[in-house]
Design an enzyme around this catalytic site. Structure first.
Site, mmCIF file in Angstrom:
data_model
loop_
_atom_site.group_PDB
_atom_site.id
_atom_site.type_symbol
_atom_site.label_atom_id
_atom_site.label_comp_id
_atom_site.label_asym_id
_atom_site.label_seq_id
_atom_site.Cartn_x
_atom_site.Cartn_y
_atom_site.Cartn_z
ATOM 1 N N GLY A 17 14.533 -1.329 -23.827
ATOM 2 C CA GLY A 17 13.878 -0.973 -22.559
ATOM 3 C C GLY A 17 12.383 -0.778 -22.746
ATOM 4 O O GLY A 17 11.941 -0.227 -23.746
ATOM 5 N N GLY A 125 18.665 1.542 -30.905
ATOM 6 C CA GLY A 125 19.474 0.319 -30.946
ATOM 7 C C GLY A 125 18.701 -0.846 -31.541
ATOM 8 O O GLY A 125 19.198 -1.563 -32.426
ATOM 9 N N ILE A 153 11.309 6.455 -23.733
ATOM 10 C CA ILE A 153 11.060 7.644 -22.900
ATOM 11 C C ILE A 153 12.078 8.739 -23.214
ATOM 12 O O ILE A 153 11.923 9.863 -22.773
ATOM 13 C CB ILE A 153 11.090 7.318 -21.394
ATOM 14 C CG1 ILE A 153 12.481 6.854 -20.947
ATOM 15 C CG2 ILE A 153 10.036 6.294 -21.029
ATOM 16 C CD1 ILE A 153 12.674 6.903 -19.432
ATOM 17 N N ASP A 154 13.137 8.404 -23.958
ATOM 18 C CA ASP A 154 14.166 9.406 -24.264
ATOM 19 C C ASP A 154 13.732 10.342 -25.403
ATOM 20 O O ASP A 154 14.284 11.426 -25.551
ATOM 21 C CB ASP A 154 15.479 8.723 -24.667
ATOM 22 C CG ASP A 154 15.947 7.700 -23.643
ATOM 23 O OD1 ASP A 154 15.523 7.808 -22.476
ATOM 24 O OD2 ASP A 154 16.716 6.796 -24.008
ATOM 25 N N ARG A 189 15.471 23.931 0.831
ATOM 26 C CA ARG A 189 16.500 23.051 0.273
ATOM 27 C C ARG A 189 16.631 23.179 -1.237
ATOM 28 O O ARG A 189 15.684 23.566 -1.931
ATOM 29 C CB ARG A 189 16.148 21.592 0.579
ATOM 30 C CG ARG A 189 16.595 21.206 1.963
ATOM 31 C CD ARG A 189 16.243 19.791 2.276
ATOM 32 N NE ARG A 189 16.828 19.428 3.550
ATOM 33 C CZ ARG A 189 16.352 18.519 4.366
ATOM 34 N NH1 ARG A 189 15.280 17.834 4.030
ATOM 35 N NH2 ARG A 189 16.946 18.250 5.495
ATOM 36 N N HIS A 305 13.914 3.932 -12.593
ATOM 37 C CA HIS A 305 12.928 3.253 -13.447
ATOM 38 C C HIS A 305 11.485 3.603 -13.113
ATOM 39 O O HIS A 305 10.575 3.151 -13.816
ATOM 40 C CB HIS A 305 13.177 1.746 -13.422
ATOM 41 C CG HIS A 305 14.445 1.396 -14.150
ATOM 42 N ND1 HIS A 305 15.675 1.586 -13.579
ATOM 43 C CD2 HIS A 305 14.657 0.935 -15.409
ATOM 44 C CE1 HIS A 305 16.614 1.228 -14.457
ATOM 45 N NE2 HIS A 305 16.016 0.835 -15.567
ATOM 46 N N GLN A 307 10.463 6.248 -13.821
ATOM 47 C CA GLN A 307 10.138 7.031 -15.020
ATOM 48 C C GLN A 307 9.584 6.157 -16.134
ATOM 49 O O GLN A 307 9.033 6.655 -17.108
ATOM 50 C CB GLN A 307 11.395 7.760 -15.527
ATOM 51 C CG GLN A 307 11.862 8.822 -14.560
ATOM 52 C CD GLN A 307 13.307 9.215 -14.799
ATOM 53 O OE1 GLN A 307 13.583 10.193 -15.460
ATOM 54 N NE2 GLN A 307 14.237 8.435 -14.270
ATOM 55 N N ARG A 308 9.781 4.850 -16.029
ATOM 56 C CA ARG A 308 9.243 3.960 -17.072
ATOM 57 C C ARG A 308 7.967 3.265 -16.610
ATOM 58 O O ARG A 308 7.461 2.374 -17.286
ATOM 59 C CB ARG A 308 10.304 2.926 -17.466
ATOM 60 C CG ARG A 308 11.540 3.571 -18.054
ATOM 61 C CD ARG A 308 12.190 2.776 -19.156
ATOM 62 N NE ARG A 308 12.446 1.394 -18.870
ATOM 63 C CZ ARG A 308 13.642 0.810 -18.984
ATOM 64 N NH1 ARG A 308 14.702 1.543 -19.325
ATOM 65 N NH2 ARG A 308 13.785 -0.469 -18.770
HETATM 66 O O1 F6P Z 1 16.485 4.248 -23.282
HETATM 67 C C1 F6P Z 1 15.562 4.226 -22.231
HETATM 68 C C2 F6P Z 1 16.274 4.244 -20.893
HETATM 69 O O2 F6P Z 1 15.299 4.260 -19.875
HETATM 70 C C3 F6P Z 1 17.277 5.381 -20.723
HETATM 71 O O3 F6P Z 1 16.645 6.591 -20.416
HETATM 72 C C4 F6P Z 1 18.136 4.833 -19.644
HETATM 73 O O4 F6P Z 1 19.427 5.375 -19.696
HETATM 74 C C5 F6P Z 1 18.193 3.360 -19.957
HETATM 75 O O5 F6P Z 1 17.045 3.071 -20.742
HETATM 76 C C6 F6P Z 1 18.184 2.466 -18.750
HETATM 77 O O6 F6P Z 1 18.348 1.169 -19.186
HETATM 78 P P1 F6P Z 1 18.183 -0.112 -18.259
HETATM 79 O O7 F6P Z 1 16.708 -0.367 -18.103
HETATM 80 O O8 F6P Z 1 18.869 -1.182 -19.022
HETATM 81 O O9 F6P Z 1 18.825 0.202 -16.946
#
Ligand code: F6P
Length: 397
Positions: A17, A125, A153-154, A189, A305, A307-308
């Site tokens: 990712g 991985g 990001i993990d 809320r 996503h 978050q990325r």
């Molecule tokens: O390992 C990074 C990550 O963003 C995880 O936080 C998330 O579970 C996974 O990749 C999401 O993967 P994909 O982009 O394949 O949906």
């Protein structure tokens, strides 16, 4: 300044990712390799798939060369050095399939490019896959020299306190919590925010603390959302109400499982439903006032996503630059099969074999390769400021 090191041809790839900061690593590698050593850098497209394309003649080696200190990499215009700021990976990445099924082609593609060494950016991985390819090449009497750069990001890669992309993601989630605060407050809320992190809780925990969350649920502390956790959150929120905070921000990491111990794609929705059910039952019951709950109105935000995305933060740019430089220097010294790491405010490296041991251990134990320390300062900080992380309520403190 080009020194007397023998000219080398190195490759660089991104695998798994994407995350902000990958391009900043590429930029640093190209600059150090070019300015300091006078080497050629080849950008391998789409992770190890790029080697197969080279082998099959679908890509010409010369087309992969990142020239002129990176200023003509696709996506760069007018001499702007924008790799430093762009998120994603200009090389492309892969997170599906099993490259090891094509190990022979990949190794032959590496050979065809005539690489002295490869810099591979990846999470657990990808690091394992690249190391398996290196082992396979060695069995065939071929050299697959490489250096790993941890990115995710993990932030769950062993031995390094930080991986490229983590800080930016923490900032993204922190900003989202801030943005949700005022709408949450306007409507009294409970806002649940589902955060990435796979099996690790670093992102949820750090962003939750920074973003002012009232409850943070991470796999290391609340692996399963059983009845006691749902009740704990509800009563914690009830206490907040009594103290004048009529809304709540709840961060739930995606690695937390449902009451049956199963993963849910939408664990935030699952939790919202459980909170809603429990609070309305207790609200409508004949319990004395001290035990009854306000009826909680929940909403869920799945940041996904986003978050990325975003420009890498200064911390990620610095980390990426320091990692890129260290990776090239390791190659210059013939110090291969190392992963660069950040520890105690500086960059160093560990043998990849040690990283792989930890990755395998995590897999055996069905945990992230590196987990939040339940007794560590982050968890203690969260608890001490009254954030619900599993078992205490603010009145118990
Ligand atoms: O390992 C990074 C990550 O963003 C995880 O936080 C998330 O579970 C996974 O990749 C999401 O993967 P994909 O982009 O394949 O949906």
């Amino acid at each position: 300044m080009v020194n007397s090191h023998k000219p080398k041809r190195i490759g660089i790839l991104t695998s798994g990712g994407d995350c902000p900061g990958l391009n900043a690593v590429i930029r640093a590698v190209v600059k150090v390799a070019t300015y300091k050593y006078g080497w050629d850098v080849y950008g391998i497209p789409y992770g190890t798939d790029g080697f197969i394309e080279v082998l099959l003649g679908k890509r010409q080696p010369e087309d992969l060369r990142i020239r002129d200190h990176g200023y003509d990499i696709p996506g760069l215009v007018q001499g702007l050095d924008i790799l430093h700021f762009l998120s994603g990976s200009v090389l492309g990445s892969i997170s599906k399939g099993d490259p090891e099924l094509h190990a022979d082609e990949i190794i032959r593609g590496y050979e065809k490019l005539g690489l002295t060494a490869l810099i591979g950016m990846g999470g657990d991985g990808s690091i394992e896959i690249l190391e398996n390819l290196a082992q396979k090449a060695a069995e065939q009497g071929k050299a697959w020299n490489w250096v790993a750069v941890p990115k995710t990001i993990d932030n769950d890669i062993p031995f390094t306190e930080a991986s490229v992309g983590f800080d930016t993601a923490v900032n993204r989630v922190t900003q989202a919590l801030y943005d949700l605060t005022f709408t949450a407050a306007s409507h009294d809320r409970v806002m649940l925010v589902q955060v990435m992190g796979r099996d690790a809780g670093y992102l949820a925990l750090e962003a939750g603390i920074a973003g002012g969350a009232d409850a943070i649920l991470i796999p290391e502390l609340t692996p399963i959302l059983d009845e006691s956790v749902v009740q704990g959150i509800c009563h914690h929120i009830a206490q907040l109400h009594k103290h004048g905070r009529r809304f709540a921000l709840v961060v739930v990491a995606e690695g937390v499982k449902n009451h049956l111990g199963q993963k849910e794609h939408y664990i935030g929705d699952y939790l919202a439903q459980r909170i809603q059910e429990y609070s309305s039952q207790s609200h409508n019951s004949d319990l004395p006032d001290s035990l009854s709950l306000p009826s909680l109105d929940t909403r869920v935000t799945l940041l996904g996503h986003l978050q990325r995305g975003g420009n890498p933060t200064s911390t990620d740019r610095l980390l990426a630059t320091a990692f890129g430089r260290e990776a090239v220097n390791l190659i210059a010294n013939g110090n291969y099969n190392q992963m660069v790491i950040w520890q105690n405010g500086r960059v160093s490296s560990v043998p990849i074999s040690r990283v792989i041991e930890q990755i395998k251990k995590g897999r055996r134990e069905k945990k992230a390769p590196s987990c939040v320390d339940p007794q560590g300062f982050l968890v203690r900080t969260a608890r001490d400021i009254g954030i619900y992380v599993g078992e205490t309520s603010i009145d118990d403190q």
